[in-house]
Enzyme design. Structure first.
Site, PDB file in Angstrom:
ATOM      1  N   GLU A 174      -2.923   6.905   6.824  1.00  0.00           N
ATOM      2  CA  GLU A 174      -1.591   7.718   7.517  1.00  0.00           C
ATOM      3  C   GLU A 174      -2.397   7.158   8.601  1.00  0.00           C
ATOM      4  O   GLU A 174      -2.422   9.126  10.057  1.00  0.00           O
ATOM      5  CB  GLU A 174      -1.916   9.058   7.011  1.00  0.00           C
ATOM      6  CG  GLU A 174      -0.864   8.940   5.779  1.00  0.00           C
ATOM      7  CD  GLU A 174      -0.335  10.704   5.583  1.00  0.00           C
ATOM      8  OE1 GLU A 174      -0.488  11.933   6.784  1.00  0.00           O
ATOM      9  OE2 GLU A 174       0.078  10.841   3.849  1.00  0.00           O
TER      10      GLU A 174
ATOM     11  N   ARG B  45      -0.718  15.230   9.294  1.00  0.00           N
ATOM     12  CA  ARG B  45      -1.837  14.268   9.426  1.00  0.00           C
ATOM     13  C   ARG B  45      -2.473  15.748   9.407  1.00  0.00           C
ATOM     14  O   ARG B  45      -3.840  15.309   8.956  1.00  0.00           O
ATOM     15  CB  ARG B  45      -2.140  13.534  10.687  1.00  0.00           C
ATOM     16  CG  ARG B  45      -1.856  11.945  10.221  1.00  0.00           C
ATOM     17  CD  ARG B  45      -1.785  11.909  11.663  1.00  0.00           C
ATOM     18  NE  ARG B  45      -1.383  10.013  11.985  1.00  0.00           N
ATOM     19  CZ  ARG B  45      -1.562   9.546  12.560  1.00  0.00           C
ATOM     20  NH1 ARG B  45      -1.042  10.097  13.719  1.00  0.00           N
ATOM     21  NH2 ARG B  45      -1.316   8.187  12.678  1.00  0.00           N
TER      22      ARG B  45
ATOM     23  N   TRP C 205       0.932  -1.196   0.061  1.00  0.00           N
ATOM     24  CA  TRP C 205       0.156  -0.218   0.129  1.00  0.00           C
ATOM     25  C   TRP C 205       1.381   1.198   0.244  1.00  0.00           C
ATOM     26  O   TRP C 205       0.398   2.034   0.375  1.00  0.00           O
ATOM     27  CB  TRP C 205      -0.812   0.127   1.350  1.00  0.00           C
ATOM     28  CG  TRP C 205      -1.636  -1.636   1.658  1.00  0.00           C
ATOM     29  CD1 TRP C 205      -1.376  -1.537   2.920  1.00  0.00           C
ATOM     30  CD2 TRP C 205      -2.300  -2.265   1.174  1.00  0.00           C
ATOM     31  NE1 TRP C 205      -1.779  -3.015   2.405  1.00  0.00           N
ATOM     32  CE2 TRP C 205      -2.776  -3.643   2.077  1.00  0.00           C
ATOM     33  CE3 TRP C 205      -2.968  -2.288  -0.670  1.00  0.00           C
ATOM     34  CZ2 TRP C 205      -3.842  -3.995   1.179  1.00  0.00           C
ATOM     35  CZ3 TRP C 205      -3.816  -3.234  -1.404  1.00  0.00           C
ATOM     36  CH2 TRP C 205      -3.532  -4.108   0.064  1.00  0.00           C
TER      37      TRP C 205
ATOM     38  N   ASP D 193       2.679  12.982  12.285  1.00  0.00           N
ATOM     39  CA  ASP D 193       2.126  14.811  12.618  1.00  0.00           C
ATOM     40  C   ASP D 193       2.275  16.087  12.056  1.00  0.00           C
ATOM     41  O   ASP D 193       1.507  16.466  12.519  1.00  0.00           O
ATOM     42  CB  ASP D 193       2.792  15.351  14.431  1.00  0.00           C
ATOM     43  CG  ASP D 193       2.991  14.012  15.202  1.00  0.00           C
ATOM     44  OD1 ASP D 193       1.731  13.358  15.152  1.00  0.00           O
ATOM     45  OD2 ASP D 193       3.777  13.802  16.314  1.00  0.00           O
TER      46      ASP D 193
END
Length: 378
Positions: free
Chosen positions: A362, A239, A155, A236
């Site tokens: 994510e 996202r 993926w 971080d």
């Protein structure tokens, strides 16, 4: 930026990105092939300076401010999800080596990524290590002063066409997150193979195989056994911008639904005269604005250097809420427009296929809820 509005400079930046997307990028997107890297698109982004905005400081190679990244992704997504995703993947695939790579790695790859001459990819997920990324098993076997990589990744966006991969491998068995190292691996490395996966997403996603791919000390990003921290710091930053991507898609869907219902004749007037329709549009617009503010809040916390735990929590909230909102809005837009929205080639048909994946990659929505919940009860 205040808590409620963009500055004049930010508004001008958004307008510029949209104009470039409409006038310069969309024609290149239309000429590309779904499921494959559009190198001409990346070159166009490099020519118009968008990729450089990912790394604004030539002296330090630091990544873009989270707010800039969010504004770019949202603006591009309202015009072309392919252009948005191409830009985002360049950032995701290169931020780890900018964050933790040595000068040789940065000097080799940064200029090529910024110009659009090199395609970057972030290789973390595996067949048995998706949401539980710390369970990854790609093996890094000691070999002299380096390692040989054995296993596979699954993926992986931009695989198997990328020129540079950030690969997370296990250097210490049975240590979960404490035994993972990040490596920079060239796409033409001996022993590296791969194949495309046939998914509904229009950008390339693939499988990578590692049969004794050699990496040395110079290829290590950061410290040995500390690579999982690099992965989490990267997420971080990205996202909240996944949330911005989702908001851009949602806004495009809302705009399409408004335009259609204002001109569609029905029941002696136009469709938007129906209270059920206008109320649905109101719910869509309200949820988009609320999610947008969460994204801005998370980006602002990152740029302000907030406590890492706060950054992680706000990033999770932004991604969770924005991606769930986008799913609701796109689905509602399809319902309002009706059967024509499901025809191949309709903007909503494209968004309907595109909007599903961000709730998984994510960090799936369930993982984001776990992160938020733990932050509240820790």
């Amino acid at each position: 930026m205040t808590a409620f509005a963009l500055t004049e400079g930010q508004q001008q930046f958004v307008a510029h990105v949209r104009a470039v997307a409409v006038d310069e990028l969309r024609p290149v997107v239309d000429a590309g092939e779904e499921g494959h890297v559009n190198r001409e698109l990346l070159k166009a982004m490099g020519t118009h300076g968008l990729l450089a905005r990912l790394f604004p400081s030539a002296s330090t190679g630091r990544p873009a401010a989270a707010m800039d990244l969010c504004l770019m992704r949202e603006a591009l997504a309202t015009v072309s999800t392919e252009a948005e995703t191409a830009l985002a993947l360049q950032g995701l695939g290169s931020y780890p080596f900018l964050l933790s790579g040595n000068d040789a790695v940065i000097d080799t790859w940064r200029p090529a990524v910024v110009s659009g001459d090199a395609v970057a990819a972030f290789a973390l997920s595996e067949p048995d290590a998706g949401s539980d990324a710390a369970a990854l098993q790609l093996e890094a076997r000691p070999d002299g002063d380096g390692w040989l990589l054995h296993g596979e990744k699954m993926w992986i966006s931009n695989a198997p066409e990328a020129d540079i991969y950030v690969v997370f491998a296990r250097t210490t068995p049975d240590a979960r997150a404490r035994g993972v190292t990040a490596f920079a691996v060239a796409g033409d490395a001996a022993g590296l193979g791969g194949e495309h996966l046939d998914l509904i997403s229009p950008h390339p996603v693939g499988r990578l195989t590692f049969e004794g791919v050699r990496v040395g000390p110079a290829d290590v990003l950061g410290e040995v056994d500390r690579g999982f921290t690099i992965a989490m710091r990267t997420l971080d930053l990205f996202r909240p911008s996944v949330g911005a991507f989702a908001i851009g898609m949602a806004q495009a869907a809302l705009d399409t639904a408004i335009a259609y219902t204002k001109q569609r004749k029905a029941f002696g007037g136009v469709l938007s005269d129906q209270q059920a329709v206008s109320h649905k549009l109101a719910d869509m617009a309200t949820r988009i604005e609320a999610s947008r503010l969460l994204v801005y809040s998370a980006a602002g916390a990152y740029d302000a250097g907030a406590d890492p735990a706060e950054i992680t929590r706000r990033s999770a909230m932004a991604k969770l809420d924005a991606t769930e909102t986008a799913q609701f809005v796109v689905d509602a837009a399809v319902q309002l427009v009706g059967a024509r929205a499901l025809q191949r080639g309709h903007p909503l048909e494209h968004l309907y296929r595109e909007v599903r994946a961000p709730r998984i990659y994510e960090g799936a929505s369930e993982i984001q809820r776990t992160i938020i919940g733990r932050s509240l009860t820790r």
